[in-house]
Write an enzyme that holds these catalytic residues in place. Sequence first.
Site, PDB file in Angstrom:
ATOM      1  CE  LYS A 135     -28.934   5.464  25.711  1.00  0.00           C
ATOM      2  NZ  LYS A 135     -29.000   6.890  26.096  1.00  0.00           N
ATOM      3  CE  LYS A 152     -29.026   5.890  21.166  1.00  0.00           C
ATOM      4  NZ  LYS A 152     -27.846   6.618  21.665  1.00  0.00           N
ATOM      5  CB  SER A 174     -32.791  12.770  19.175  1.00  0.00           C
ATOM      6  OG  SER A 174     -33.985  13.330  19.669  1.00  0.00           O
ATOM      7  CE1 TYR A 188      -2.106   3.492   2.077  1.00  0.00           C
ATOM      8  CE2 TYR A 188      -3.878   2.344   0.914  1.00  0.00           C
ATOM      9  CZ  TYR A 188      -3.380   3.479   1.546  1.00  0.00           C
ATOM     10  OH  TYR A 188      -4.170   4.608   1.635  1.00  0.00           O
TER      11      TYR A 188
END
Length: 314
Positions: free
Chosen positions: A306, A111, A78, A32
Amino acid sequence: MSERLNELKQQIQALSYAYYVLDAPTTEDNVYDALYAELVAIEAKHPELVTADSPTQRVGGIVLDKFEKVPHDVPMLSMGDVFNEAEIRQFDQRVRKELGVEQVSYTVELKIDGLALSLKYVDGQLVQGATRGNGTIGENITANVRTIRSVPLKLTEPLTIEIRGEAYMPKRSFAQLNAQREVDGLALFANPRNAAAGSLRQLDTKVAASRNLDTYLYAVADSSVLDVTTHSEMLAAIADLGCHVNREYRVVDSIEAVMAYIAEWTDKRSSLPYDIDGIVIKVNDFAAQRQLGATVKVPRWMIAYKFPAEEQST
Ligand SMILES: NC(=O)c1cnc(N)c2cc(Br)sc12
């Protein structure tokens, strides 16, 4: 010369995609590095051939004096939080009642505990990276977003599309960063989320580029740009466009299966190389999402379960 330059850009992009997005390096670092050095040398001789999507253009060495504000044409909402099984069942009952159905397919996803991000592409080229801000006005952090190796500078299709997700700092990068800050006598970051936020809010892109940030992308501002009818199809479509999509998502047909997924990741979350703070539960079908709509602040078709706050180790 431009033929060799395009060949190098494609080869380097493919190696970078395998390394940073597929998490499956296909070649040794020195191969690379040699290709990258050749590209840098050719671009130095022929600056007129340098394009914004060249891998050499990720770290622009730009030092901004501030971040300009940018509007979100589609608000970055949200989502409502739930904390126990009873609240998850209430969500499921409300959804099935409002849709008038017995059974609903949900997508369940990890999450990610990071910073919400918006990536705007025009004809497949990344033109803007922005924070969520207050949901309708964010900050233009394009120079810093371009330094995140898993963010495609160019999509595999020339689409004009806004893709959203989370920028985060892997646990290992967080530990290395704080160890160096300790040596340098600098204040430590409290957690990877704060470290990611602090890194993307750096006015010097070289600092942001040094922080080994990563992304998981999981939404599109206007899904009509893609030929998809469900959230899971959209995830597969943006992965095909070259985006880093978290592979742990599942489509399930019952709230019992949602509970099983939550139990599975409650046990496994500490073994992940990144922080998660919950599980996102979404109605998978876009037509059903539209039927359920949103309140002023949150969609009515998705919730975040949560995890209980972790015991702070004394
Ligand atoms: N996969 C997802 O939908 C997802 C993952 N991680 C997050 N922090 C968030 C936040 C919102 Br809002 S959605 C979402």
